[in-house]
Design an enzyme around this catalytic site. Structure first.
Site, PDB file in Angstrom:
ATOM      1  N   ARG A  85       0.839  -1.200   0.000  1.00 22.91           N
ATOM      2  CA  ARG A  85       0.000   0.000   0.000  1.00 22.91           C
ATOM      3  C   ARG A  85       0.876   1.253   0.000  1.00 22.91           C
ATOM      4  O   ARG A  85       1.822   1.356   0.772  1.00 22.91           O
ATOM      5  CB  ARG A  85      -0.873  -0.040   1.250  1.00 22.91           C
ATOM      6  CG  ARG A  85      -2.037   0.897   1.176  1.00 22.91           C
ATOM      7  CD  ARG A  85      -3.026   0.515   2.246  1.00 22.91           C
ATOM      8  NE  ARG A  85      -3.730   1.692   2.708  1.00 22.91           N
ATOM      9  CZ  ARG A  85      -4.685   1.655   3.622  1.00 22.91           C
ATOM     10  NH1 ARG A  85      -5.008   0.524   4.197  1.00 22.91           N
ATOM     11  NH2 ARG A  85      -5.296   2.756   3.985  1.00 22.91           N
ATOM     12  N   HIS A 178      -5.761 -13.298   8.367  1.00 23.37           N
ATOM     13  CA  HIS A 178      -4.431 -12.789   8.651  1.00 23.37           C
ATOM     14  C   HIS A 178      -4.542 -11.438   9.364  1.00 23.37           C
ATOM     15  O   HIS A 178      -5.297 -10.582   8.946  1.00 23.37           O
ATOM     16  CB  HIS A 178      -3.717 -12.630   7.316  1.00 23.37           C
ATOM     17  CG  HIS A 178      -2.292 -12.237   7.445  1.00 23.37           C
ATOM     18  ND1 HIS A 178      -1.491 -12.632   8.492  1.00 23.37           N
ATOM     19  CD2 HIS A 178      -1.496 -11.502   6.637  1.00 23.37           C
ATOM     20  CE1 HIS A 178      -0.279 -12.143   8.315  1.00 23.37           C
ATOM     21  NE2 HIS A 178      -0.260 -11.455   7.204  1.00 23.37           N
TER      22      HIS A 178
HETATM   23  N1  LIG Z   1       0.751 -13.529   3.934  1.00 16.01           N
HETATM   24  C1  LIG Z   1       1.612 -12.947   4.744  1.00 16.01           C
HETATM   25  O1  LIG Z   1       1.690 -13.272   5.916  1.00 16.01           O
HETATM   26  C2  LIG Z   1       2.525 -11.878   4.203  1.00 16.01           C
HETATM   27  C3  LIG Z   1       3.680 -11.509   4.901  1.00 16.01           C
HETATM   28  C4  LIG Z   1       4.522 -10.553   4.334  1.00 16.01           C
HETATM   29  C5  LIG Z   1       4.203  -9.973   3.102  1.00 16.01           C
HETATM   30  N2  LIG Z   1       3.063 -10.336   2.476  1.00 16.01           N
HETATM   31  C6  LIG Z   1       2.682  -9.768   1.177  1.00 16.01           C
HETATM   32  O2  LIG Z   1       3.541 -10.336   0.196  1.00 16.01           O
HETATM   33  C7  LIG Z   1       3.650  -9.439  -0.897  1.00 16.01           C
HETATM   34  C8  LIG Z   1       5.116  -9.206  -1.228  1.00 16.01           C
HETATM   35  O3  LIG Z   1       5.764  -8.534  -0.158  1.00 16.01           O
HETATM   36  P1  LIG Z   1       7.278  -8.041  -0.339  1.00 16.01           P
HETATM   37  O4  LIG Z   1       7.671  -7.410   0.936  1.00 16.01           O
HETATM   38  O5  LIG Z   1       8.101  -9.118  -0.932  1.00 16.01           O
HETATM   39  O6  LIG Z   1       7.058  -6.896  -1.439  1.00 16.01           O
HETATM   40  P2  LIG Z   1       8.140  -6.344  -2.478  1.00 16.01           P
HETATM   41  O7  LIG Z   1       7.591  -5.056  -2.997  1.00 16.01           O
HETATM   42  O8  LIG Z   1       9.495  -6.373  -1.879  1.00 16.01           O
HETATM   43  O9  LIG Z   1       8.110  -7.437  -3.663  1.00 16.01           O
HETATM   44  C9  LIG Z   1       7.037  -7.616  -4.521  1.00 16.01           C
HETATM   45  C10 LIG Z   1       7.610  -8.023  -5.869  1.00 16.01           C
HETATM   46  O10 LIG Z   1       6.527  -8.387  -6.730  1.00 16.01           O
HETATM   47  C11 LIG Z   1       6.912  -8.006  -8.035  1.00 16.01           C
HETATM   48  N3  LIG Z   1       5.770  -7.965  -8.935  1.00 16.01           N
HETATM   49  C12 LIG Z   1       4.782  -7.026  -9.018  1.00 16.01           C
HETATM   50  N4  LIG Z   1       3.928  -7.373 -10.000  1.00 16.01           N
HETATM   51  C13 LIG Z   1       4.374  -8.531 -10.542  1.00 16.01           C
HETATM   52  C14 LIG Z   1       3.919  -9.377 -11.571  1.00 16.01           C
HETATM   53  N5  LIG Z   1       2.813  -9.081 -12.266  1.00 16.01           N
HETATM   54  N6  LIG Z   1       4.629 -10.485 -11.861  1.00 16.01           N
HETATM   55  C15 LIG Z   1       5.752 -10.804 -11.155  1.00 16.01           C
HETATM   56  N7  LIG Z   1       6.243 -10.031 -10.162  1.00 16.01           N
HETATM   57  C16 LIG Z   1       5.547  -8.918  -9.859  1.00 16.01           C
HETATM   58  C17 LIG Z   1       7.565  -6.647  -7.834  1.00 16.01           C
HETATM   59  O11 LIG Z   1       8.361  -6.280  -8.967  1.00 16.01           O
HETATM   60  C18 LIG Z   1       8.391  -6.910  -6.580  1.00 16.01           C
HETATM   61  O12 LIG Z   1       9.695  -7.340  -6.895  1.00 16.01           O
HETATM   62  C19 LIG Z   1       2.862  -8.173  -0.486  1.00 16.01           C
HETATM   63  O13 LIG Z   1       1.548  -8.251  -1.003  1.00 16.01           O
HETATM   64  C20 LIG Z   1       2.844  -8.274   1.025  1.00 16.01           C
HETATM   65  O14 LIG Z   1       1.761  -7.553   1.586  1.00 16.01           O
HETATM   66  C21 LIG Z   1       2.217 -11.267   2.994  1.00 16.01           C
END
Ligand SMILES: NC(=O)c1ccc[n+]([C@@H]2O[C@H](COP(=O)([O-])OP(=O)(O)OC[C@H]3O[C@@H](n4cnc5c(N)ncnc54)[C@H](O)[C@@H]3O)[C@@H](O)[C@H]2O)c1
Length: 315
Positions: A85, A178
């Site tokens: 976000r 979550h």
């Molecule tokens: N479920 C959980 O408990 C949990 C925990 C931590 C993070 N998350 C979620 O996981 C996700 C990733 O978090 P993060 O910290 O790694 O974020 P980040 O921004 O570091 O990484 C996200 C990556 O996704 C890539 N991306 C975007 N669109 C894409 C597409 N169409 N195809 C391929 N790659 C694409 C971006 O280029 C980026 O490298 C977020 O949505 C975050 O909220 C969930």
């Protein structure tokens, strides 16, 4: 013994994705294919991880790519692709944009790995599992959300710190969505088999539950930009390891319920047996009226997010 190389594709080479790649390779669990839309990013991170292999004593193959043909025949596909976000974005903006991203990446990934098991990480987690289920057409046993393993690890860490005991001896039981809508069950959480309420006052337990619910936000406010990734990546490793080594670990995972816990057709976090077939069994325990109410509220908030996605898709 015949050698069987296993392959995990991680979609999204950001913080969670790249750290999960590192954990999986260094644990010797599988070869890893890291894929992202950003050119060079997955290639650079995979190369860096491969160059660490001699020092980390593993022989896993690390591939970084922007091309889904490289993901062919993955045993497990972990989806971390998505946006965090940004200022000015509403929750619904994030929901709809990530739904679109998850829809796109899942469609491509399952085309090349039709027999894979999907682990969804992208937030809002439970709603994204619905998107992945619908897009893949996979049975619910092979579309699993990661959240409960992280939430329960956070709860375990806080309990262990508070009591001054090893976190290995702490076992925590959480249900529900979550974060905010997590439903912890302290009476099923134990320290070396001793129920938590015998070791801690109710107010103290409630304080740790509250800290766990806000665990993600606490880290975001410290980091200022970005969100937690070390513990989320470890949680992914635990799930991948249980699946690929058919360990049948009992882990809280987000799964589509069909009447279990009185919830129908909604993804909610519940304890499951995780093995080679994915979700092999859902474990049901009886809930008190308050716990059941909290779980229904959790399911209700997931249902409303799914309806928002549905309306936007048909609009
Ligand atoms: N479920 C959980 O408990 C949990 C925990 C931590 C993070 N998350 C979620 O996981 C996700 C990733 O978090 P993060 O910290 O790694 O974020 P980040 O921004 O570091 O990484 C996200 C990556 O996704 C890539 N991306 C975007 N669109 C894409 C597409 N169409 N195809 C391929 N790659 C694409 C971006 O280029 C980026 O490298 C977020 O949505 C975050 O909220 C969930």
């Amino acid at each position: 013994m015949p050698v069987c190389r296993r392959k995990v594709t991680i979609v999204g080479a950001g913080n969670v994705g790249a750290t999960a790649a590192q954990r999986i390779a260094e644990a010797g669990v599988a070869d890893v294919c890291l894929i992202d839309v950003v050119e060079g990013l997955p290639q650079g991170k995979a190369l860096d991880l491969a160059e660490a292999a001699p020092l980390q004593h593993h022989d896993q193959v690390m591939v970084g790519t922007n091309d889904y043909t490289d993901t062919t025949e993955s045993d497990v596909v972990v989806v971390t692709a998505g946006l965090a976000r940004q200022p000015g974005m509403t929750r619904d903006d994030l929901l709809l944009q990530n739904a679109q991203i998850v829809r796109g990446v899942v469609a491509k990934a399952v085309h090349y790995s039709p027999d894979s098991i999907l682990i969804i990480v992208t937030n809002p987690l439970d709603a994204m599992v619905h998107v992945a289920l619908e897009t893949s057409g996979f049975p619910r046993e092979r579309v699993i959300g990661m959240a409960g393993v992280l939430d329960s690890s956070r709860f375990r860490a806080f309990i262990a710190q508070d009591l001054g005991v090893s976190s290995s001896d702490v076992s925590a039981f959480v249900l529900g969505g979550h974060g905010d809508t997590m439903v912890p069950l302290p009476r099923h959480s134990t320290v070396a088999g001793i129920p938590l309420p015998e070791l801690m006052k109710p107010e103290r337990i409630e304080a740790l539950v509250e800290r766990t619910r806000n665990g993600g936000a606490e880290i975001v406010s410290l980091l200022k930009s970005g969100s937690a990734f070390y513990a989320p990546a470890s949680s992914v490793l635990h799930m991948v390891d249980s699946i690929l080594n058919d360990r049948k670990r009992v882990l809280p995972c987000a799964v589509l319920l069909r009447g279990e816990y009185g919830v129908d057709d909604v993804v909610v976090g519940v304890p499951v047996v995780l093995g080679a077939a994915g979700i092999e069994r859902i474990i049901e325990v009886s809930l008190t009226a308050d716990e059941q109410k909290a779980l229904q509220a959790s399911a209700g908030s997931v249902r409303s997010l799914v309806e928002t996605i549905g309306k936007a898709t048909t609009a």
